[in-house]
Design a protein around this motif. Structure first.
Motif, PDB file in Angstrom:
ATOM      1  N   CYS A 174       0.859  -1.194   0.000  1.00 59.28           N
ATOM      2  CA  CYS A 174       0.000   0.000   0.000  1.00 59.28           C
ATOM      3  C   CYS A 174       0.893   1.242   0.000  1.00 59.28           C
ATOM      4  O   CYS A 174       1.119   1.873   1.043  1.00 59.28           O
ATOM      5  CB  CYS A 174      -0.942  -0.012   1.207  1.00 59.28           C
ATOM      6  N   ARG A 175       1.380   1.588  -1.174  1.00 59.66           N
ATOM      7  CA  ARG A 175       2.364   2.657  -1.286  1.00 59.66           C
ATOM      8  C   ARG A 175       1.766   4.032  -1.022  1.00 59.66           C
ATOM      9  O   ARG A 175       2.450   4.930  -0.519  1.00 59.66           O
ATOM     10  CB  ARG A 175       3.025   2.595  -2.666  1.00 59.66           C
ATOM     11  N   TRP A 176       0.495   4.221  -1.361  1.00 60.40           N
ATOM     12  CA  TRP A 176      -0.137   5.512  -1.086  1.00 60.40           C
ATOM     13  C   TRP A 176      -0.327   5.713   0.417  1.00 60.40           C
ATOM     14  O   TRP A 176      -0.139   6.812   0.929  1.00 60.40           O
ATOM     15  CB  TRP A 176      -1.475   5.614  -1.817  1.00 60.40           C
ATOM     16  N   LEU A 177      -0.650   4.637   1.116  1.00 59.79           N
ATOM     17  CA  LEU A 177      -0.758   4.702   2.577  1.00 59.79           C
ATOM     18  C   LEU A 177       0.566   5.143   3.177  1.00 59.79           C
ATOM     19  O   LEU A 177       0.607   6.045   4.020  1.00 59.79           O
ATOM     20  CB  LEU A 177      -1.170   3.337   3.134  1.00 59.79           C
ATOM     21  N   ARG A 178       1.646   4.521   2.762  1.00 63.80           N
ATOM     22  CA  ARG A 178       2.962   4.879   3.289  1.00 63.80           C
ATOM     23  C   ARG A 178       3.303   6.328   2.939  1.00 63.80           C
ATOM     24  O   ARG A 178       3.842   7.076   3.768  1.00 63.80           O
ATOM     25  CB  ARG A 178       4.032   3.926   2.742  1.00 63.80           C
ATOM     26  N   ALA A 179       2.957   6.747   1.725  1.00 64.10           N
ATOM     27  CA  ALA A 179       3.247   8.120   1.314  1.00 64.10           C
ATOM     28  C   ALA A 179       2.442   9.116   2.145  1.00 64.10           C
ATOM     29  O   ALA A 179       2.958  10.183   2.517  1.00 64.10           O
ATOM     30  CB  ALA A 179       2.938   8.298  -0.172  1.00 64.10           C
ATOM     31  N   CYS A 180       1.188   8.781   2.450  1.00 61.96           N
ATOM     32  CA  CYS A 180       0.352   9.663   3.272  1.00 61.96           C
ATOM     33  C   CYS A 180       0.941   9.823   4.674  1.00 61.96           C
ATOM     34  O   CYS A 180       0.950  10.928   5.238  1.00 61.96           O
ATOM     35  CB  CYS A 180      -1.072   9.114   3.365  1.00 61.96           C
ATOM     36  N   ILE A 181       1.426   8.739   5.239  1.00 66.58           N
ATOM     37  CA  ILE A 181       2.018   8.782   6.585  1.00 66.58           C
ATOM     38  C   ILE A 181       3.336   9.550   6.555  1.00 66.58           C
ATOM     39  O   ILE A 181       3.597  10.416   7.404  1.00 66.58           O
ATOM     40  CB  ILE A 181       2.221   7.357   7.130  1.00 66.58           C
ATOM     41  N   ASP A 182       4.183   9.256   5.567  1.00 64.55           N
ATOM     42  CA  ASP A 182       5.470   9.954   5.465  1.00 64.55           C
ATOM     43  C   ASP A 182       5.270  11.459   5.298  1.00 64.55           C
ATOM     44  O   ASP A 182       5.991  12.261   5.911  1.00 64.55           O
ATOM     45  CB  ASP A 182       6.282   9.404   4.291  1.00 64.55           C
ATOM     46  N   GLU A 183       4.306  11.845   4.480  1.00 64.49           N
ATOM     47  CA  GLU A 183       4.081  13.264   4.260  1.00 64.49           C
ATOM     48  C   GLU A 183       3.559  13.947   5.519  1.00 64.49           C
ATOM     49  O   GLU A 183       3.926  15.096   5.815  1.00 64.49           O
ATOM     50  CB  GLU A 183       3.107  13.468   3.087  1.00 64.49           C
ATOM     51  N   ALA A 184       2.732  13.249   6.280  1.00 62.53           N
ATOM     52  CA  ALA A 184       2.264  13.807   7.558  1.00 62.53           C
ATOM     53  C   ALA A 184       3.424  13.962   8.538  1.00 62.53           C
ATOM     54  O   ALA A 184       3.513  14.966   9.255  1.00 62.53           O
ATOM     55  CB  ALA A 184       1.176  12.913   8.155  1.00 62.53           C
ATOM     56  N   MET A 185       4.322  12.978   8.581  1.00 64.99           N
ATOM     57  CA  MET A 185       5.479  13.078   9.476  1.00 64.99           C
ATOM     58  C   MET A 185       6.458  14.143   9.001  1.00 64.99           C
ATOM     59  O   MET A 185       7.148  14.765   9.809  1.00 64.99           O
ATOM     60  CB  MET A 185       6.177  11.721   9.585  1.00 64.99           C
ATOM     61  N   ARG A 186       6.538  14.349   7.689  1.00 69.29           N
ATOM     62  CA  ARG A 186       7.387  15.432   7.197  1.00 69.29           C
ATOM     63  C   ARG A 186       6.869  16.779   7.686  1.00 69.29           C
ATOM     64  O   ARG A 186       7.613  17.610   8.209  1.00 69.29           O
ATOM     65  CB  ARG A 186       7.429  15.441   5.665  1.00 69.29           C
ATOM     66  N   MET A 187       5.578  17.003   7.537  1.00 72.61           N
ATOM     67  CA  MET A 187       5.004  18.288   7.896  1.00 72.61           C
ATOM     68  C   MET A 187       4.901  18.477   9.405  1.00 72.61           C
ATOM     69  O   MET A 187       4.992  19.595   9.909  1.00 72.61           O
ATOM     70  CB  MET A 187       3.633  18.450   7.251  1.00 72.61           C
ATOM     71  N   SER A 188       4.713  17.379  10.137  1.00 71.95           N
ATOM     72  CA  SER A 188       4.517  17.459  11.589  1.00 71.95           C
ATOM     73  C   SER A 188       5.393  16.422  12.291  1.00 71.95           C
ATOM     74  O   SER A 188       4.890  15.425  12.816  1.00 71.95           O
ATOM     75  CB  SER A 188       3.041  17.214  11.930  1.00 71.95           C
ATOM     76  N   PRO A 189       6.708  16.625  12.314  1.00 73.11           N
ATOM     77  CA  PRO A 189       7.597  15.626  12.938  1.00 73.11           C
ATOM     78  C   PRO A 189       7.360  15.504  14.433  1.00 73.11           C
ATOM     79  O   PRO A 189       7.046  16.483  15.114  1.00 73.11           O
ATOM     80  CB  PRO A 189       9.001  16.170  12.638  1.00 73.11           C
ATOM     81  N   GLY A 190       7.508  14.298  14.938  1.00 71.13           N
ATOM     82  CA  GLY A 190       7.257  14.032  16.354  1.00 71.13           C
ATOM     83  C   GLY A 190       8.232  14.728  17.278  1.00 71.13           C
ATOM     84  O   GLY A 190       7.913  15.014  18.430  1.00 71.13           O
ATOM     85  N   VAL A 191       9.447  14.969  16.805  1.00 76.06           N
ATOM     86  CA  VAL A 191      10.436  15.787  17.528  1.00 76.06           C
ATOM     87  C   VAL A 191      10.795  16.920  16.576  1.00 76.06           C
ATOM     88  O   VAL A 191      11.629  16.747  15.687  1.00 76.06           O
ATOM     89  CB  VAL A 191      11.686  14.970  17.913  1.00 76.06           C
ATOM     90  N   PRO A 192      10.165  18.087  16.715  1.00 77.07           N
ATOM     91  CA  PRO A 192      10.303  19.125  15.691  1.00 77.07           C
ATOM     92  C   PRO A 192      11.562  19.961  15.787  1.00 77.07           C
ATOM     93  O   PRO A 192      11.957  20.604  14.817  1.00 77.07           O
ATOM     94  CB  PRO A 192       9.070  20.002  15.930  1.00 77.07           C
ATOM     95  N   GLY A 193      12.206  19.962  16.948  1.00 70.53           N
ATOM     96  CA  GLY A 193      13.342  20.852  17.165  1.00 70.53           C
ATOM     97  C   GLY A 193      14.660  20.266  16.721  1.00 70.53           C
ATOM     98  O   GLY A 193      14.740  19.398  15.852  1.00 70.53           O
TER      99      GLY A 193
END
Length: 534
Positions: free
Chosen positions: A362-381
């Motif tokens: 499910c490559r679109w699923l992975r891309a959706c998650i990666d893009e969300a983590m790019r925009m909102s990283p869990g450790v942003p600093g």
């Protein structure tokens, strides 16, 4: 007579004041003018004192500020007397990569100071880190995670059932046309991720998906970590016992965090038998048994620090990725519709959705998650590293041994040279087929460029050991929710979690999921309703 005595009393004080003032002015002049990093631009206060980082950390907008500084000054910004923030893919590799001539900076001393022991996540010593990381990596290896699969799925099943539930005033029939009661996805993602990490680390769920008894932890842990983050820039605040004076609440938060960590460790040690499926604590204890007598790798204090920081790192960051993915999918309907078309035909039943080849396809699923983590990283600093000999050269700039360098995850994830239109949610930027008008090599080069700056789990030897576990948890959780339910933003609450004018410094973008930088990211929303699909 009295005048002479008064003069003799005050003259030394005046002299000392003059000396102190001249000394301070001398330091300021040196740091601004003659220091080896003086040529690098940055905020004036940051050039002369690390109080700058303390202030920005207290404000919770350090990630936004790093991005603004780089947009203003370029790829190199001096944010402390001996600290440089870098915002390039080359810098990311040379500071954090496997062969980088760096180690964790003295910033991390505060963690061992509070927990009175070292963890694989925070220890500065390279040799000790490798020994401890080897144990934790085994505990979270592919085979170990596979053995824990049913434990993880048990929590995800509970999570997806709870998403569809309604309050007593609404119908509880999941097969009806009614929508569920609204769910704040920040909260529910936290409940899931903390319950999973409780099971994985201590063989004991925190029961947050079941009820409110332990949900107070969601405030205790990030506040405690943020206290460590704030004082890490100036460790003498703790060493001189000034926490109670300068940051009374912060000091209390750190003590609550420490107490919670000790309580969980004590409970796990009290278990008479090892769990049927080994948890992380089992591996830590086993490594002590195999160590030479009197030379245990994990002291009692180390056990507390290791497990508690693993829970924080593995829970808050994963929860942010879950809530961010829901946020961006529901604020970008074409991406959401495309994901439904990918997930639903691939699986004939809910229980088929588990880690394996079909889910990984499910490559679109992975891309959706990666893009969300790019925009909102869990450790942003920025995670500071100190340079070892012989130093490093980045884009023609040489930095000598002893200089602190770092890359802000949020800033590099919004570097327009790497991610054009970086505040636009575009999962397709991770897929080669996005570039049909380019050659195969050209399309692959664009995707590789995006990957070169991507660091939601950091990279290199000090990168997150739980990355594999986190991605499996994310893939299964999002896929099951999309397969089982139709989703919508609660009417009247569509803007929860969004930016907007008047919401604070750098928070004007309506379509951006807002983060508070507490070392880990803290969020609010989105408010989502679920309806069982027919």
């Amino acid at each position: 007579m009295y005048q002479l005595l008064a003069d003799s009393f005050y003259m030394p004080i005046v002299a000392l004041s003059i000396i102190a003032t001249l000394y301070t002015l001398g330091i300021i002049v040196y740091r601004v003018t003659f220091h080896p990093l003086a040529k690098y631009p940055g905020p004036w206060l940051g050039k002369i004192t690390d109080w700058y980082s303390v202030i920005r950390s207290v404000a919770g907008d350090r990630h936004i500020h790093f991005l603004e500084l780089h947009n203003k000054y370029g790829p190199f910004v001096r944010f402390g007397p001996n600290r440089i923030s870098v915002n390039t893919a080359e810098g990311l590799q040379k500071i954090y990569g496997t062969r980088a001539p760096t180690q964790k900076s003295r910033y991390y001393d505060v963690f061992s100071g509070v927990f009175k022991g070292d963890s694989s996540l925070t220890t500065i010593d390279h040799g000790l880190h490798m020994k401890k990381k080897r144990v934790v990596s085994t505990a979270l290896s592919e085979s170990s995670v596979k053995a824990m699969e049913e434990i993880i799925l048990r929590n995800i099943r509970k999570f997806t059932v709870q998403l569809g539930k309604s309050t007593p005033s609404q119908t509880t029939d999941l097969h009806s046309e009614s929508w569920s009661s609204p769910k704040n996805m920040t909260d529910w993602a936290d409940y899931l991720s903390f319950d999973i990490m409780g099971d994985i680390c201590f063989s004991s769920s925190f029961g947050m998906l079941d009820g409110p008894d332990n949900r107070y932890i969601l405030n205790v842990l990030p506040l405690g970590v943020n206290g460590l983050n704030i004082t890490g820039w100036m460790p003498w605040i703790l060493r001189l016992k000034l926490g109670n004076i300068l940051f009374a609440k912060l000091n209390t938060d750190m003590k609550r965090y420490e107490a919670f960590a000790n309580e969980q460790s004590s409970k796990r040690l009290a278990l008479e038998n090892s769990p049927r499926v080994p948890d992380v604590y089992s591996y830590l204890l086993e490594s002590n048994k195999s160590s030479k007598e009197g030379n245990s790798l994990f002291s009692p204090h180390d056990l507390v620090g290791e497990s508690s920081l693993l829970i924080t790192g593995g829970s808050d960051t994963t929860a942010t990725a879950i809530s961010a993915t829901f946020f961006y999918l529901l604020h970008n309907p074409p991406s959401y519709e495309k994901l439904k078309k990918e997930i639903r035909p691939r699986f004939s039943s809910l229980e088929e959705i588990r880690n394996g080849g079909v889910l990984q396809s499910c490559r679109w699923l992975r891309a959706c998650i990666d893009e969300a983590m790019r925009m909102s990283p869990g450790v942003p600093g920025l995670l500071p590293r100190v340079l070892l000999s012989p130093g490093v050269e980045i884009a023609g700039n040489f930095f000598a041994e002893g200089v602190d360098l770092g890359v802000s995850h949020y800033a590099i994830h919004h570097n327009e040279d790497i991610y054009p239109d970086s505040f636009s949610y575009q999962p397709e930027r991770w897929l080669v087929e996005r570039y049909p008008n380019e050659s195969q090599n050209g399309a692959e080069s664009r995707v590789e460029l995006a990957k070169s700056g991507f660091c939601p789990f950091s990279i290199g030897q000090r990168g997150c050991v739980g990355k594999g576990l986190a991605m499996k948890e994310l893939m299964v959780t999002i896929a099951r929710a999309i397969w089982l339910y139709d989703l919508r933003l609660m009417p009247g609450e569509e803007h929860r979690g969004c930016g907007g004018y008047g919401k604070g410094y750098g928070r004007h973008r309506i379509g951006e999921y807002q983060l508070t930088d507490m070392f880990v990211s803290k969020t609010d929303g989105p408010i989502v309703q679920f309806r069982r699909r027919v």
